[in-house]
Design a protein around this motif. Structure first.
Motif, PDB file in Angstrom:
ATOM      1  N   ALA A   1      -2.666   8.114   2.714  1.00  9.82           N
ATOM      2  CA  ALA A   1      -3.409   7.349   1.705  1.00  9.82           C
ATOM      3  C   ALA A   1      -4.803   6.983   2.204  1.00  9.82           C
ATOM      4  N   LEU A   2      -4.900   6.663   3.488  1.00 11.42           N
ATOM      5  CA  LEU A   2      -6.195   6.276   4.046  1.00 11.42           C
ATOM      6  C   LEU A   2      -7.167   7.464   4.034  1.00 11.42           C
ATOM      7  N   THR A   3      -6.635   8.647   4.375  1.00  9.73           N
ATOM      8  CA  THR A   3      -7.471   9.856   4.353  1.00  9.73           C
ATOM      9  C   THR A   3      -7.983  10.092   2.934  1.00  9.73           C
ATOM     10  N   ASP A   4      -7.074   9.997   1.971  1.00  4.89           N
ATOM     11  CA  ASP A   4      -7.453  10.219   0.569  1.00  4.89           C
ATOM     12  C   ASP A   4      -8.489   9.185   0.115  1.00  4.89           C
ATOM     13  N   ALA A   5      -8.278   7.939   0.542  1.00  8.12           N
ATOM     14  CA  ALA A   5      -9.197   6.867   0.130  1.00  8.12           C
ATOM     15  C   ALA A   5     -10.585   7.110   0.719  1.00  8.12           C
TER      16      ALA A   5
ATOM     17  N   GLY B   1     -14.266  -1.036   0.890  1.00 10.55           N
ATOM     18  CA  GLY B   1     -13.369  -2.191   0.798  1.00 10.55           C
ATOM     19  C   GLY B   1     -12.382  -2.042  -0.345  1.00 10.55           C
ATOM     20  N   ILE B   2     -12.883  -1.647  -1.514  1.00  9.97           N
ATOM     21  CA  ILE B   2     -11.995  -1.486  -2.675  1.00  9.97           C
ATOM     22  C   ILE B   2     -10.969  -0.380  -2.416  1.00  9.97           C
ATOM     23  N   ALA B   3     -11.449   0.749  -1.854  1.00 11.84           N
ATOM     24  CA  ALA B   3     -10.540   1.873  -1.563  1.00 11.84           C
ATOM     25  C   ALA B   3      -9.448   1.423  -0.597  1.00 11.84           C
ATOM     26  N   LEU B   4      -9.837   0.664   0.417  1.00 12.76           N
ATOM     27  CA  LEU B   4      -8.870   0.196   1.421  1.00 12.76           C
ATOM     28  C   LEU B   4      -7.844  -0.753   0.802  1.00 12.76           C
ATOM     29  N   VAL B   5      -8.320  -1.633  -0.059  1.00  9.48           N
ATOM     30  CA  VAL B   5      -7.404  -2.588  -0.713  1.00  9.48           C
ATOM     31  C   VAL B   5      -6.388  -1.829  -1.582  1.00  9.48           C
ATOM     32  N   ILE B   6      -6.879  -0.833  -2.351  1.00  9.56           N
ATOM     33  CA  ILE B   6      -5.970  -0.061  -3.207  1.00  9.56           C
ATOM     34  C   ILE B   6      -4.918   0.655  -2.342  1.00  9.56           C
ATOM     35  N   VAL B   7      -5.376   1.227  -1.215  1.00 10.57           N
ATOM     36  CA  VAL B   7      -4.453   1.933  -0.316  1.00 10.57           C
ATOM     37  C   VAL B   7      -3.407   0.970   0.249  1.00 10.57           C
ATOM     38  N   LEU B   8      -3.873  -0.171   0.739  1.00  9.39           N
ATOM     39  CA  LEU B   8      -2.950  -1.142   1.341  1.00  9.39           C
ATOM     40  C   LEU B   8      -1.914  -1.619   0.326  1.00  9.39           C
ATOM     41  N   VAL B   9      -2.401  -1.962  -0.878  1.00  6.05           N
ATOM     42  CA  VAL B   9      -1.488  -2.453  -1.918  1.00  6.05           C
ATOM     43  C   VAL B   9      -0.472  -1.356  -2.277  1.00  6.05           C
ATOM     44  N   SER B  10      -0.966  -0.113  -2.442  1.00 11.18           N
ATOM     45  CA  SER B  10      -0.073   0.997  -2.813  1.00 11.18           C
ATOM     46  C   SER B  10       1.004   1.203  -1.749  1.00 11.18           C
ATOM     47  N   VAL B  11       0.576   1.272  -0.474  1.00 13.04           N
ATOM     48  CA  VAL B  11       1.532   1.559   0.607  1.00 13.04           C
ATOM     49  C   VAL B  11       2.541   0.415   0.750  1.00 13.04           C
ATOM     50  N   VAL B  12       2.054  -0.812   0.665  1.00 12.25           N
ATOM     51  CA  VAL B  12       2.967  -1.963   0.791  1.00 12.25           C
ATOM     52  C   VAL B  12       3.991  -1.953  -0.346  1.00 12.25           C
ATOM     53  N   LEU B  13       3.512  -1.665  -1.575  1.00 12.24           N
ATOM     54  CA  LEU B  13       4.436  -1.635  -2.714  1.00 12.24           C
ATOM     55  C   LEU B  13       5.487  -0.541  -2.560  1.00 12.24           C
ATOM     56  N   VAL B  14       5.041   0.645  -2.118  1.00 14.01           N
ATOM     57  CA  VAL B  14       5.993   1.753  -1.924  1.00 14.01           C
ATOM     58  C   VAL B  14       7.008   1.375  -0.842  1.00 14.01           C
ATOM     59  N   SER B  15       6.522   0.815   0.274  1.00  8.85           N
ATOM     60  CA  SER B  15       7.419   0.463   1.382  1.00  8.85           C
ATOM     61  C   SER B  15       8.432  -0.589   0.962  1.00  8.85           C
TER      62      SER B  15
END
Lengths: 224, 272
Positions: free
Chosen positions: B200-204, B249-263
């Motif tokens: 996700a981080l690479t994509d972001a 910052g926005i890309a990182l927040v979206i990635v973090l939220v997505s990964v946390v939700l999936v986990s």
């Protein structure tokens, strides 16, 4: 010998606890013992095994595994306990997008071992389970018997004090089953690990002493 | 091929969100600049009986920014050509004071009417001219542009977030088994999500850098060479260095939220 697993009037149930799978189970398994747990389908063999690695918390009674009270274990302690267990599944539970070698050293990755140690251990275990030269292949390129050998190698990779196997030969032919039983015998006899195997049928030829528990109608008793 | 497709399924909606956000920032700056110009160009004409100081005007209404006195002498001199100096002085004495009043922000016609009422209530003020009709047309156009922009960006971000959620559901299916196996073997949540987080981080980063590239090109490439004077003078509206931090910052927040939700949604399987 110290107890590795001990239960006292333990009851296991799913969800809201309306249906009790195991009732009032009381037994002890000591260090270095090989234990078979048998019983008909749906009797709760796998459920019992899951309680040993903390996937199911007893509804009533006591369960202690490796000195940890499993009825009241913290997430952190449970994680720590699991890194010292070797767990083998009927459906192998390998990570198909990882190579065989990487699957084998997964417990070492989790424990934070360096890459050199992972590679050394992977080569040693591949030889041990007779899969030399197949480390770079992917699980789906192997036969069922070979995949289960990868599962056994993964379970042995961090020299666990307790190996829990859920129908390890359930999907295998006779030859592959014998290979797996040899590896399990060896883990108990040579490495001194305690081994608990849930199975439909005890192998006809087994070369080391073992204990045998039967689950029937929610109760568990030992066959002498 | 499958891997590229999977990456694109996250990169594209993320790219749409970031392009939407950056467009919003750019148009926000452009409309703010337009509003500033309108504000500067807009004046209220006030006629008073006696001279008034800027402070006195500001006491009447705090939206008043600057006050300029219209010099009467030059006007009177033009009118009184050929008259005696005494007559000019007499005209000057009998004439009221004229002021142009500038406001400190761009206001609607209704708000300007309120200022007008405040001014008229002062006994020293004789007349107030607000030129309401022209102002209202400008103000309405300004608000229309802003509303259209909000709607466009809002729709774009909403649609893209929906696609991100869909991608998260796919991730959940793809990574469920691996994460469950790792959990049973004692891996921490951080380690279990590690693979997903790296993807996700690479994509972001790809999405954020593409957006930065597009708008940097717009400013330093297209606008700089456009030879349109208005655009060239306002190049900085199209891309600013702080935008890089905001987008990352926005890309990182979206990635973090997505990964946390999936986990969090991947739980251990509990079957008999």
């Amino acid at each position: 010998m110290p107890n590795v697993i001990s239960t006292n009037r333990m009851t296991l149930a799913y969800d809201k606890g309306e249906k009790e799978i195991i009732r009032n189970a009381t037994f002890r398994i000591k260090k270095g013992e090989f234990v078979f747990i048998t019983g008909p389908s749906g009797s709760g063999k796998s459920t019992l095994l899951k309680s040993f690695y903390g996937q199911l918390v007893p509804k009533k009674g006591d369960l202690v595994v490796g000195g940890l009270d499993m009825t009241n274990v913290s997430k952190k302690n449970l994680q720590k306990l699991r890194t010292h267990l070797g767990i083998i599944f009927q459906d192998y539970k390998l990570i198909n997008e990882w190579t065989v070698a990487k699957n084998i050293v997964l417990p070492l990755i989790i424990a934070g071992y360096n890459v050199d140690m992972q590679q050394t251990q992977a080569q040693r275990l591949l030889k041990h389970v007779k899969l030399e030269g197949k480390g770079d292949m992917y699980p789906l390129q192997l036969s069922g018997g070979e995949q289960q050998r990868v599962g056994v190698a993964r379970a042995l990779s961090k020299t666990p004090f307790l190996i829990l196997a859920d129908e390890p030969t359930g999907n295998l032919d006779e030859y592959s089953s014998n290979v797996i039983w040899d590896l399990m015998e060896n883990a108990c006899d040579q490495l001194g690990a305690t081994v608990v195997v849930v199975t439909h049928r005890i192998p006809t030829i087994f070369n080391i002493p073992y204990r045998h528990f039967i689950i029937e109608n929610g109760g568990i008793h030992e066959v002498h | 091929m499958k891997s590229i497709k999977h990456h694109l399924m996250f990169i594209l909606p993320l790219l749409a969100i970031l392009l939407g956000v950056e467009s919003f920032m750019v148009f926000g700056r452009v409309t703010a600049s337009y509003g500033e110009n309108l504000k500067k160009a807009y004046t209220i004409l006030v006629v008073t009986r006696k001279p008034m100081t800027p402070e006195a005007f500001r006491k009447i209404d705090n939206n008043i920014d600057r006050v300029e006195t219209i010099k009467r002498r030059s006007i009177v001199e033009q009118i009184a050509q050929g008259m005696s100096n005494i007559s000019t002085q007499e005209i000057l004495k009998s004439l009221p004071q004229f002021y142009t009043v500038k406001l400190n922000r761009y206001l609607s016609n209704a708000q300007i009417d309120v200022i007008k009422q405040h001014l008229i209530r002062d006994p020293n003020v004789r007349r107030v001219e607000t030129f309401g009709q022209a102002h209202n047309a400008n103000y309405n156009l300004y608000m229309l542009i802003r509303a259209a922009l909000w709607m466009f960006v809002g729709f774009m971000v909403f649609t893209s977030l929906f696609l991100v959620v869909k991608q998260m559901e796919i991730w959940q299916l793809e990574h469920r088994e691996r994460m469950q196996v790792m959990e049973i073997l004692g891996a921490s949540a951080m380690l279990r999500s590690g693979v997903l987080f790296r993807i996700a981080l690479t994509d972001a980063l790809i999405a954020a850098l593409t957006t930065i590239g597009v708008f940097a090109f717009l400013r330093y490439g297209w606008v700089a060479r456009s030879e349109i004077d208005l655009l060239m003078r306002k190049q900085d509206l199209f891309f600013q260095y702080k935008d890089i931090l905001i987008l990352l910052g926005i890309a990182l927040v979206i990635v973090l939220v997505s990964v946390v939700l999936v986990s969090r949604n991947v739980k251990e399987v509990r079957d008999v």
